[in-house]
Write an enzyme that holds these catalytic residues in place. Structure first.
Site, PDB file in Angstrom:
ATOM      1  N   SER A 193       0.906  -1.043   0.163  1.00 17.01           N
ATOM      2  CA  SER A 193       0.040  -0.187  -0.038  1.00 17.01           C
ATOM      3  C   SER A 193       0.799   1.391   0.175  1.00 17.01           C
ATOM      4  CB  SER A 193      -0.988  -0.240   1.035  1.00 17.01           C
ATOM      5  OG  SER A 193      -2.142   1.115   1.136  1.00 17.01           O
ATOM      6  N   ASP A 262     -17.936 -14.967 -11.928  1.00 15.41           N
ATOM      7  CA  ASP A 262     -17.033 -15.956 -11.238  1.00 15.41           C
ATOM      8  C   ASP A 262     -16.812 -16.886 -12.164  1.00 15.41           C
ATOM      9  OD1 ASP A 262     -15.563 -17.444  -9.499  1.00 15.41           O
ATOM     10  OD2 ASP A 262     -17.237 -18.188  -8.505  1.00 15.41           O
ATOM     11  N   ASP A 265     -13.657 -17.447 -15.739  1.00 12.85           N
ATOM     12  CA  ASP A 265     -12.374 -18.176 -15.567  1.00 12.85           C
ATOM     13  C   ASP A 265     -12.294 -19.611 -15.495  1.00 12.85           C
ATOM     14  OD1 ASP A 265     -13.223 -18.873 -13.001  1.00 12.85           O
ATOM     15  OD2 ASP A 265     -11.611 -17.406 -12.066  1.00 12.85           O
ATOM     16  N   ASP A 409      -8.641  -6.163  -4.627  1.00  8.44           N
ATOM     17  CA  ASP A 409      -8.376  -4.885  -3.559  1.00  8.44           C
ATOM     18  C   ASP A 409      -9.436  -3.873  -3.759  1.00  8.44           C
ATOM     19  OD1 ASP A 409      -7.015  -2.637  -2.782  1.00  8.44           O
ATOM     20  OD2 ASP A 409      -5.238  -3.352  -3.232  1.00  8.44           O
ATOM     21  N   HIS A 449      -6.923  -6.106  -0.119  1.00 14.05           N
ATOM     22  CA  HIS A 449      -5.878  -5.084  -0.038  1.00 14.05           C
ATOM     23  C   HIS A 449      -4.673  -5.502   1.046  1.00 14.05           C
ATOM     24  CE1 HIS A 449      -4.000  -1.145  -0.554  1.00 14.05           C
ATOM     25  NE2 HIS A 449      -4.123  -1.009   0.910  1.00 14.05           N
TER      26      HIS A 449
END
Length: 538
Positions: A193, A262, A265, A409, A449
């Site tokens: 961060s 979702d 992938d 994040d 994060h």
């Protein structure tokens, strides 16, 4: 800002011969007499045994607390210093010196900060000493994670921007070289961060200080990150306003995003492997006639528009792109508290109020607009923007840079890191194969994060060692030791190993691919096994 600038002012008084006649504990406690550096006072010099509960005197500022204690992971010497950086500013520096330093490779590790940068990352320091590193941390020039110390104190802002990091590194290295009979072999940095920004600041402005830099979720292009916090609050509005969503409502948005994206992938696991392929349609939650959230768990048209704004790129005056959209996942409470909860981000408000304008009456609610953002970019106080894209000095110095960013994040868009990486590539005229020589970027799916999230996001990175069970994970393929192998053995990473920790137990793993390759499910096999995934070009 070269090493000789500060080191020439350092006076090291203990001779190697005398050091060899004293025990480790005696040398540690004798640092109050043996070590001296310009503008530096020693606050603590203590021998600490493994398992000791170390408490810290950091202040609580503006409701944001720093870690108050940590359990030592090894026998070590702890040195706490106060180093003046000007007539009106200083930085608190902590140095942890483990007993097994020479046997473990004679490595130096600098740790970063977070937020507005006044809390020392003691968990990172303790983890570093468990691996034999001599570790340094610092308070970035002020106590507590608040912008209040910036008020009418330009030198403190300068410390936050870069000087505290540089000064702490210089003094910390002098301590290490003074204390041990041998000098430092290799120097490393790790931070997330704001700490990630600090790492990239070092890479941009003083790469000669580090052989390897691990930068996670970096707040590069700092002014854009700050502006995004203001934009999100102005979009959501305070609690009770027509545009505001409660935490339960944002949780419903999160579930909608998962339901819509979702499967892209090929695996239904609550993780979006490539969020840039996800374009959520919040209108699916729109209330029909006579429906309400209380009875039907739906959103008003104003609330749906809020979601649209939050999940869209941010443009300022004259259509200038300020910042990419936030990642389309908002599950973590920290994201709600800091970005969506009806209160302006303390980081955004603290920076504008106390650093940029020196005006305690300034608020995001009443005063934020695109002219403020333009002014912040133009001022770029002490180069805090950290947006330089010419990393030639790092390349020429053989400094290795490993950047990673969680794709879930909730505070700093992962697209910010993609954007920075591609700008470096363009501005240096280096395609990825050439950048790989010294700079690699790893997107980490399912990581929020710095820590948290639903995926295999534990990579052994900064601030992750407060995660239950973290210290039980083999550190051999942690991001820090991955960097050590790159620097010291020339083994450059193609993937970064991440693990999913649930209740302190590893329940899955993934080998996250180096950008621009994509981590791709093979179509068969247990998706919780790293072997079921591969790196592909698309």
């Amino acid at each position: 800002m070269k090493s000789t600038v500060l080191l020439t002012t350092l006076s090291l008084l203990l001779s190697p011969a005398s050091a060899q006649t004293e025990t480790f504990e005696e040398r540690c406690e004798g640092l109050t007499e043996s070590f001296s550096a310009a503008d530096t006072s020693i606050l603590i010099a203590d021998y600490v045994t493994q398992g000791t509960n170390i408490t810290f005197p950091e202040t609580i500022a503006a409701g944001n607390t720093c870690l108050k204690f940590i359990i030592s992971s090894t026998d070590m010497c702890r040195l706490r210093l106060n180093v003046s950086t000007s007539d009106t500013s200083s930085v608190i520096v902590e140095v942890f010196l483990p007993t097994d330093w020479e046997a473990e490779g004679k490595r130096f590790l600098m740790t970063g900060n977070g937020g507005l940068g006044g809390c020392i990352q003691y968990a990172d320091m303790t983890y570093g000493t468990s691996l034999g590193f001599a570790v340094v941390g610092h308070d970035n020039g002020h106590a507590g994670d608040s912008g209040l110390p910036f008020l009418n104190r330009a030198e403190v802002v300068k410390d936050y921007a870069w000087r505290a990091l540089y000064t702490a590194g210089q003094v910390g290295k002098s301590v290490v070289n003074h204390f041990y009979p041998s000098n430092i072999n290799k120097s490393y940095y790790i931070g997330c961060s704001s700490g990630g920004r600090q790492g990239m600041k070092a890479a941009q402005d003083f790469p000669e200080e580090y052989d390897g830099i691990v930068s996670a979720a970096p707040a590069v292009d700092f002014h854009a990150v700050i502006a995004a916090g203001g934009h999100v609050f102005k979009s959501t509005g305070p609690a009770g306003s027509a545009t505001h969503l409660t935490q339960d409502q944002w949780n419903a948005v999160h579930q909608l995003v998962v339901a819509q994206c979702d499967g892209i992938d090929g695996v239904l696991d609550n993780v979006i492997e490539d969020p840039m392929k996800c374009q959520p349609r919040p209108e699916a939650l729109l209330c029909g006639p006579g429906q309400t959230w209380a009875s039907d768990q739906c959103l008003t048209a104003a609330q749906v528009l809020t979601v649209r704004k939050v999940y869209s790129p941010i443009y300022g005056n004259d259509g200038k792109l300020i910042s990419p959209r936030l990642n389309p996942l908002t599950k973590e409470f920290v994201g709600y508290r800091a970005m969506y909860g009806g209160v302006a981000s303390y980081i955004t408000e603290g920076w504008y109020k106390y650093a940029l304008y020196n005006d305690p009456t300034w608020t995001v609610q009443n005063d934020f607009n695109w002219n403020v953002v333009d002014h912040d970019f133009q001022q770029d106080l002490y180069g805090v923007g950290t947006d330089k894209t010419d990393l030639t000095d790092a390349k020429n110095n053989n400094t290795r840079i490993l950047m990673y960013h969680g794709l879930a994040d909730c505070l700093i868009s992962s697209e910010n890191s993609y954007r920075y990486y591609e700008r470096v590539s363009r501005d240096m005229g280096l395609p990825s194969d050439d950048l790989d020589e010294f700079y690699r970027f790893f997107p980490i799916s399912g990581l929020d994060h710095c820590t948290g999230g639903d995926g295999a996001g534990f990579v052994g990175g900064s601030v992750q060692y407060s995660t239950p069970g973290a210290l039980n994970v083999d550190p051999a393929d942690s991001v820090l030791m991955t960097m050590v192998k790159w620097v010291e053995q020339g083994i450059a990473p193609e993937t970064l190993t991440g693990r999913k920790l649930v209740g302190g137990v590893v329940t899955g793993a993934r080998a996250h691919c180096k950008h621009p390759l994509k981590t791709t499910y093979k179509g068969t096999g247990d998706p919780n096994l790293a072997s079921s995934w591969e790196c592909k070009t698309a």
